[in-house]
Scaffold this active site. Sequence first.
Site, short mmCIF file in Angstrom:
data_model
loop_
_atom_site.label_atom_id
_atom_site.label_comp_id
_atom_site.label_asym_id
_atom_site.label_seq_id
_atom_site.Cartn_x
_atom_site.Cartn_y
_atom_site.Cartn_z
N CYS A 85 8.86 -0.87 3.24
CA CYS A 85 10.08 -0.31 3.78
C CYS A 85 10.98 0.14 2.64
O CYS A 85 11.12 -0.57 1.64
CB CYS A 85 10.88 -1.29 4.64
SG CYS A 85 10.05 -1.77 6.15
N ARG B 163 6.55 3.23 -0.09
CA ARG B 163 6.79 1.85 0.34
C ARG B 163 6.40 1.61 1.78
O ARG B 163 6.36 0.46 2.24
CB ARG B 163 8.28 1.50 0.17
CG ARG B 163 8.77 1.61 -1.24
CD ARG B 163 10.25 1.37 -1.28
NE ARG B 163 10.53 -0.04 -1.22
CZ ARG B 163 10.73 -0.82 -2.28
NH1 ARG B 163 10.67 -0.30 -3.48
NH2 ARG B 163 10.97 -2.09 -2.15
N TRP C 184 7.44 0.23 6.93
CA TRP C 184 6.10 -0.35 6.99
C TRP C 184 6.22 -1.49 7.98
O TRP C 184 6.91 -2.48 7.73
CB TRP C 184 5.68 -0.86 5.61
CG TRP C 184 4.25 -1.32 5.56
CD1 TRP C 184 3.16 -0.54 5.30
CD2 TRP C 184 3.76 -2.65 5.77
NE1 TRP C 184 2.01 -1.31 5.34
CE2 TRP C 184 2.35 -2.61 5.63
CE3 TRP C 184 4.35 -3.87 6.07
CZ2 TRP C 184 1.54 -3.73 5.77
CZ3 TRP C 184 3.55 -4.99 6.22
CH2 TRP C 184 2.16 -4.91 6.06
N ASN D 136 15.28 -3.84 4.79
CA ASN D 136 13.97 -4.08 4.18
C ASN D 136 13.85 -5.58 3.99
O ASN D 136 14.73 -6.19 3.38
CB ASN D 136 13.89 -3.35 2.84
CG ASN D 136 12.66 -3.75 2.03
OD1 ASN D 136 11.64 -4.13 2.60
ND2 ASN D 136 12.76 -3.68 0.73
N GLY D 137 12.77 -6.17 4.51
CA GLY D 137 12.59 -7.61 4.38
C GLY D 137 12.13 -8.18 5.69
O GLY D 137 11.71 -7.44 6.60
N GLU E 131 -12.54 -4.64 -8.49
CA GLU E 131 -11.54 -3.58 -8.50
C GLU E 131 -12.13 -2.28 -7.93
O GLU E 131 -11.46 -1.57 -7.18
CB GLU E 131 -10.99 -3.39 -9.92
CG GLU E 131 -9.96 -2.29 -10.10
CD GLU E 131 -8.75 -2.36 -9.18
OE1 GLU E 131 -8.52 -3.39 -8.53
OE2 GLU E 131 -8.04 -1.33 -9.08
N LYS F 278 -10.69 -0.31 -4.61
CA LYS F 278 -10.26 1.10 -4.60
C LYS F 278 -10.89 1.82 -3.44
O LYS F 278 -10.25 2.59 -2.73
CB LYS F 278 -10.68 1.81 -5.90
CG LYS F 278 -9.86 1.58 -7.13
CD LYS F 278 -8.43 2.04 -7.07
CE LYS F 278 -7.56 1.04 -6.48
NZ LYS F 278 -6.85 0.03 -7.09
N GLU G 250 -9.41 0.75 -0.01
CA GLU G 250 -8.03 1.18 0.18
C GLU G 250 -7.92 2.63 0.65
O GLU G 250 -7.13 2.93 1.52
CB GLU G 250 -7.27 1.09 -1.16
CG GLU G 250 -6.83 -0.29 -1.54
CD GLU G 250 -6.11 -0.30 -2.88
OE1 GLU G 250 -4.99 -0.83 -2.95
OE2 GLU G 250 -6.66 0.21 -3.87
N HIS H 102 -27.67 -15.13 -1.90
CA HIS H 102 -27.27 -16.28 -1.08
C HIS H 102 -26.57 -15.82 0.20
O HIS H 102 -25.68 -16.49 0.71
CB HIS H 102 -26.37 -17.22 -1.89
CG HIS H 102 -27.08 -17.82 -3.05
ND1 HIS H 102 -28.03 -18.79 -2.91
CD2 HIS H 102 -27.03 -17.53 -4.38
CE1 HIS H 102 -28.52 -19.12 -4.10
NE2 HIS H 102 -27.93 -18.34 -5.01
N LYS I 161 2.83 0.61 -1.18
CA LYS I 161 2.68 0.37 -2.62
C LYS I 161 3.40 -0.90 -3.05
O LYS I 161 2.93 -1.64 -3.90
CB LYS I 161 3.23 1.57 -3.39
CG LYS I 161 3.14 1.37 -4.89
CD LYS I 161 2.40 2.50 -5.54
CE LYS I 161 2.01 2.22 -6.96
NZ LYS I 161 0.62 1.80 -7.08
C1 G6P Z 1 -0.07 -3.55 -2.87
C2 G6P Z 1 -0.56 -2.25 -3.46
C3 G6P Z 1 -1.63 -2.54 -4.50
C4 G6P Z 1 -1.09 -3.50 -5.56
C5 G6P Z 1 -0.54 -4.77 -4.94
C6 G6P Z 1 0.25 -5.59 -5.94
O1 G6P Z 1 -1.07 -4.13 -2.11
O2 G6P Z 1 -1.07 -1.42 -2.44
O3 G6P Z 1 -2.01 -1.33 -5.12
O4 G6P Z 1 -2.10 -3.82 -6.46
O5 G6P Z 1 0.37 -4.45 -3.88
O6 G6P Z 1 1.38 -4.86 -6.33
P1 G6P Z 1 2.19 -5.10 -7.67
O7 G6P Z 1 3.27 -4.08 -7.65
O8 G6P Z 1 2.70 -6.51 -7.58
O9 G6P Z 1 1.25 -4.93 -8.81
#
Ligand code: G6P
Length: 602
Positions: A2, A27, A74, A100-101, A479, A483, A486, A502, A597
Amino acid sequence: MCGIVGYVGKDEALPKLTKGLKTLEYRGYDSAGVAVLQNKEIYVVKDKGRIANLEELLKHEHIKGNIGIAHTRWATHGVPSKENAHPHMDDEKRFAVVHNGIIENYLELKDFLIDKGYTFKSQTDTEVIPLLLNYYYKKEKDVLKALGKTLQDLKGSYAILVISPLLGKTILAAKKNSPLVIGKNESGIFAASDIPALISYTNEFYFLEDGDVALLNDTITFYNDEFKPIKKKSKKIDWDMEATNKNGYEDYMLKEIMEQPEALKNTLNGIIGKKIEFLNFSLDKDYLDSITNIHIVACGTAMHAGLSGKYAIEKLCRIPVTVSVASEFRYQDPIINAKTLCIFISQSGETADTIAALKLARDKGAVTLAITNVFESSITREAKYTIYTHAGPEIAVASTKAYTSQVGILVALTLYIKEIRDGHSKESDKLKEELINLPKLMDVVLADKDIYKDYAKRMYKVRDLFYIGRGNDYNIAMEGSLKLKEISYIHSEAYPAGELKHGPIALIEDGTFVFGIATDAKVEEKTLSNLEEVKARGANIVLVADKEEAKDMDIIKIPKVNPILAPILAVIPLQFIAYYIAKEKGLDVDMPRNLAKSVTVE
Ligand code: G6P
């Protein structure tokens, strides 16, 4: 998670609000809305969907006014819908609120208000705020007192902006555990969830602390949590606005992948010389000799960087390192004390769970170090020390350049700890040299993007994808898999190569794609054997490795480096392949569904 923005001043509020919202869209983008005060009446326009949709709606309205608030959502409580979109108002249209919160006790407050005769239009936690304001205003006949009483009732986290015909040309702002910055220029006063939303208007900012309240009109008046007026000093932030543009790239994610060598160079700039030195951060030998362990805490991609930090620290410094997901750390009663160095990694510096974990570690007496990419972000105000990555603004939801910069800074930190504890060694000098040389090698890996595109064309229709590796290669696998999930919405799993048999190997069918990551000579043969096992069950193997060829496997060759540094190179093809798969599927890579994000709620 948000984004909120507000403006009060000489100019029309709407263009400023929508422009601010667009930079906050990362956001959250489930719904968006604005409220503007026009002729002593609040006008609200809001709907489900993105900001572009809100802009369309606004074209048909003729709202004018120099004071307004806006929100991009969000969803946490209640589906994305017009009713649940912010701003929220009371029935008498006395108060419009963006938030926001999360108000954790909203059900209790809702019951209280229903009992007092109020009705709710949305399923959100936020709606209790304008209704409480209305309730307390009727009792107190004073808006500030009503705000004070309302804030006292709220449990959880909030950054809120409020407008009201009762206040005229004034915005009320308040924050607790959610970010809020205030900026000012000759045209007026702004408030927003983060600096980038306002950087095109001003570079002078005020930062609210938890419990602070501000009144924005011709001037800014700050109050502490006891409603006593307080003074605050502004800070000048010198950011390059250019860095927040796409610069000709189709998507931010592609731009940010391509920027990685520069981001790493900037991150390491001035740190690595004969000695390693950080700005405003140092630890002495006595302290470093006294610590028994290190705990790294983060979420998502930052947590994956932390895993590679653990690999580096344990290999070189022989200090035990635990890595925790921030949301778990808080509730696992972590064993930490004054002899634990706690490192918190967060690109945004705003992730609620990471910040809450930091506060817990601090309360338990640990030394806290934040690694973040955002100057003056909330985490920097909570941690004892901060080290910045200088990756530049990362806008795409899927993190790329922040990750490689985080791994780079963690290796630099490892070398720093090692040299203080054990003095210089040829091994650490060699690693330093390799680290400094990495941006050039990243360029080499980036140059093969057409090859990665071809892989994506072969893979984009699959249902599942697997990533396996051992040691640090497993961290890279995680990682790579994240990716893909996501941005392409393809199910994927990362597994330690030896663990596949396993259970998950049962999922391998004829034609299943499996990425093998093998950058560490010590375990390479073992990983190759595990890849043979899946190949024998019909899988197509793509090996990311520093060798020329392997029998019956496709190879993506990357330059050879110390395995401690391998994530910085090996992740690049995986980022690209995820990106091109999402493009083949016609998806919005920068704003994938359901994600945000900056996750500022727990
Ligand atoms: C969200 C984002 C990710 C990020 C994570 C941690 O899930 O979509 O891309 O890695 O938050 O965010 P930060 O800002 O704490 O690295």
